[in-house]
Write a protein that holds these residues in place. Structure first.
Motif, PDB file in Angstrom:
ATOM      1  N   ALA A  65      10.715   3.719 -12.594  1.00  0.00           N
ATOM      2  CA  ALA A  65      10.429   2.674 -11.737  1.00  0.00           C
ATOM      3  C   ALA A  65      11.611   2.097 -10.940  1.00  0.00           C
ATOM      4  N   LYS A  66      12.980   1.808 -11.658  1.00  0.00           N
ATOM      5  CA  LYS A  66      14.059   1.542 -11.030  1.00  0.00           C
ATOM      6  C   LYS A  66      14.687   2.328  -9.909  1.00  0.00           C
ATOM      7  N   PHE A  70      14.806   1.337  -5.894  1.00  0.00           N
ATOM      8  CA  PHE A  70      15.936   1.601  -5.160  1.00  0.00           C
ATOM      9  C   PHE A  70      15.581   2.478  -3.776  1.00  0.00           C
ATOM     10  N   ALA A  71      14.443   3.227  -3.914  1.00  0.00           N
ATOM     11  CA  ALA A  71      13.816   4.050  -2.595  1.00  0.00           C
ATOM     12  C   ALA A  71      12.895   3.197  -1.820  1.00  0.00           C
ATOM     13  N   TRP A  72      12.760   2.015  -2.278  1.00  0.00           N
ATOM     14  CA  TRP A  72      11.880   0.951  -1.659  1.00  0.00           C
ATOM     15  C   TRP A  72      10.608   1.456  -1.721  1.00  0.00           C
ATOM     16  N   GLN A  73      10.192   1.987  -2.697  1.00  0.00           N
ATOM     17  CA  GLN A  73       8.832   2.399  -2.985  1.00  0.00           C
ATOM     18  C   GLN A  73       8.199   1.533  -3.830  1.00  0.00           C
ATOM     19  N   TRP A  74       7.743   0.235  -3.428  1.00  0.00           N
ATOM     20  CA  TRP A  74       7.502  -0.807  -4.229  1.00  0.00           C
ATOM     21  C   TRP A  74       6.256  -0.494  -5.107  1.00  0.00           C
ATOM     22  N   GLY A 104       7.699  -7.157  -4.471  1.00  0.00           N
ATOM     23  CA  GLY A 104       7.778  -6.492  -3.443  1.00  0.00           C
ATOM     24  C   GLY A 104       6.500  -5.848  -2.773  1.00  0.00           C
ATOM     25  N   VAL A 105       5.451  -5.720  -3.667  1.00  0.00           N
ATOM     26  CA  VAL A 105       4.127  -5.753  -3.255  1.00  0.00           C
ATOM     27  C   VAL A 105       3.455  -6.778  -2.772  1.00  0.00           C
ATOM     28  N   ALA A 106       3.838  -8.012  -2.650  1.00  0.00           N
ATOM     29  CA  ALA A 106       3.371  -9.185  -2.239  1.00  0.00           C
ATOM     30  C   ALA A 106       2.306  -9.771  -3.240  1.00  0.00           C
TER      31      ALA A 106
END
Length: 153
Positions: A65-66, A70-74, A104-106
């Motif tokens: 998950a971390k 870090f790859a902005w894949q929320w 990150g996914v609102a």
């Protein structure tokens, strides 16, 4: 030195997931200080080791998950945090991290829920409280956010 102990633990058991987690965190801290391609590569290597050893371990899922974060894949990060929390619903760090991924996914309501669960899991731990403060701000609840900021300080 913590890293010496981690290295000794890994020398005894190269697949000891908690040690891989701690070492991953050390490289993550380097990444947070600035872009560091070598640290990012080491983080991914450690995650792959953990996956090969115990793919369903709560900390392995948290490492994945971390890395996704870090790859902005929320969305991927959020799904992995949910699995990590299902595997260990008492880890305040994972609950706090999951709250940030939810933002990150609102999914502000989910972020608040996860952060509150982290606070219940360990009322003295600052990380889920910081996640809660951040989620309160995202929700526009500045009065509660101000109170929470005072609790943290």
């Amino acid at each position: 030195d913590v890293l010496e102990h981690v290295q000794r633990a890994l020398a005894l058991d190269p697949d000891f997931i908690p040690a891989l987690w701690l070492l991953h965190n050390a490289y993550q801290n380097r990444m947070l200080g600035g872009s560091d391609a070598q640290a990012l590569e080491e983080m991914r290597r450690l995650t792959a080791r953990a996956e090969a050893a115990e793919p369903d371990h709560a900390l392995t899922l948290a490492l994945r998950a971390k890395d996704a974060g870090f790859a902005w894949q929320w969305a991927a990060a959020m799904a992995l945090w949910e699995r990590a929390i299902a595997a260990d619903p008492t880890d305040p760090v994972s609950l706090g991290n999951a709250a940030f991924a939810a933002l990150g996914v609102a999914a502000t309501d989910r972020a608040l829920e996860l952060a509150r669960a982290g606070i219940r899991a360990d009322p003295g731990h600052d990380w889920p409280r910081f996640a809660y403060l951040t989620a309160l701000r995202a929700a526009g609840d500045f009065a509660a956010g101000r109170h929470e900021a005072e609790v943290i300080v």
